[in-house]
Design a protein around this motif. Sequence first.
Motif, short mmCIF file in Angstrom:
data_model
loop_
_atom_site.label_atom_id
_atom_site.label_comp_id
_atom_site.label_asym_id
_atom_site.label_seq_id
_atom_site.Cartn_x
_atom_site.Cartn_y
_atom_site.Cartn_z
N GLY A 36 0.85 -1.26 -0.02
CA GLY A 36 -0.07 -0.13 -0.03
C GLY A 36 0.66 1.26 -0.27
N LYS A 37 2.14 1.26 -0.44
CA LYS A 37 2.81 2.27 -0.27
C LYS A 37 2.35 3.49 -1.13
N LYS A 38 1.99 3.40 -2.45
CA LYS A 38 1.38 4.42 -3.18
C LYS A 38 -0.10 4.86 -2.86
N ASN A 44 -3.52 13.61 -2.27
CA ASN A 44 -2.34 14.28 -1.12
C ASN A 44 -2.48 13.74 0.11
N GLY A 45 -2.75 12.42 0.27
CA GLY A 45 -2.87 11.67 1.47
C GLY A 45 -4.14 11.63 2.06
N GLY A 167 6.98 1.44 -6.03
CA GLY A 167 6.96 0.02 -6.76
C GLY A 167 6.60 -0.11 -7.92
N SER A 168 5.89 0.96 -8.41
CA SER A 168 5.42 1.20 -9.96
C SER A 168 6.71 1.49 -10.87
N ASP A 169 7.31 0.36 -10.84
CA ASP A 169 8.69 0.43 -11.67
C ASP A 169 8.60 0.02 -13.14
#
Length: 412
Positions: A36-38, A44-45, A167-169
Amino acid sequence: MKVLVLGGGPAGMTAALAAARAGAEVLLLEQNERIGKKLLLTGNGKCNYTNLELDVARYDTDSPDFVRELIKRYPPKTIIRFLEELGVPPLSRHGGWIYPHAEQAAAVLNALRAALEREKVAVRTGIRILGIQREKKGGFRIRTEEKPLYADRVMLALGGSALAKTGSDGSGFRYAEELGLKLEAPRPALCPLRSTERENPFFRTAQGVRVPAELTLLVDNAVRGKESGELQLTKEGFSGIAVFQLSLVAGRALAEKRKTELCINFLADFTADTDFFARRLSMPFATDLEAVGNGLVPKNLWGALLRRAALTPQQAVKRGDWELAKKLSEALTASRFTLQGLGSLEKAQVSAGGIALSELSGQSLSFRRVPGLYAAGEILNVTGPCGGYNLHWCFASGLSAGQSAASDEVRI
């Protein structure tokens, strides 16, 4: 039935939860140290996760009918109810943009994590995927930096290629290509826009300025979008939410090598036509153009606009100079800038493009040419504007794909 979900973003978590509820044994893999990092960065959070006024026509995709049908099955009220059942009550802002009532993305993430635990979804983090191979007798072998993993079904929910640090690399696109799937080249979306004039003195002078403005996107001289809001001028071009909203359509036009322009009204809150400037030029304070612009817009923006119009702040003015009044009105209310490209992927909120929906076999979000493989979220060629569109797609596609992965009959 063992379902392996690759990617711990909103689409992956939702798909894993849906598959587990449908009776599958589910393993969720995430390359970051936590899932869930992204998601924590969205809105904006604050996590704007859907929109009561969702307009399906605003999605950029190779199959609008597919998206329309899926969102018909999973409309905003369904996504709101899904999160309410996980303990997240909604809050409506801006005429229908829906947030968690706490206005914290962490509330949504905490609810999803708790639900995954209740449904006994196994979650492994810090796992780097190296490749995916379909076995001849069915099922999949997933190579990792550790030992290989095996599953009956695999879900691609690895996101796009924006904000690689989350992680979206873009690795999901590579796996899709290795499996023979068709992709539309990923490009930045919901991002700044670069002007062909970025080396022009205008941007060197005006960079850093933030002003309210009305923006009109022109493609081959036809209006393709309008937005109002804070405009940020950068050393390369334009930024701000209003620009982000137009960047999706602009990106498509630029990819098709069409003439793409941004027309800016810096004085949209009142009528600044030729008459307005003619009257202003006739006032006692109007000794030169610097004085004419004082108080209208920031000084460095005024100077930059004057120079762009081949004028100078020190230029003397005379009463009744209609041609000058017309020139000033055009500079302040209809400045056109030709666009050259998009901001970088690291400055984009999401990426457009991805796996073509034409590869899918109906609303199950499975692939015709790779039985047992499914996908959800940003990895697919579906991108919407700001306002909850993209998270709605993640949740809707995740619910559909997860349930299908657990219950579809797959023919080898």
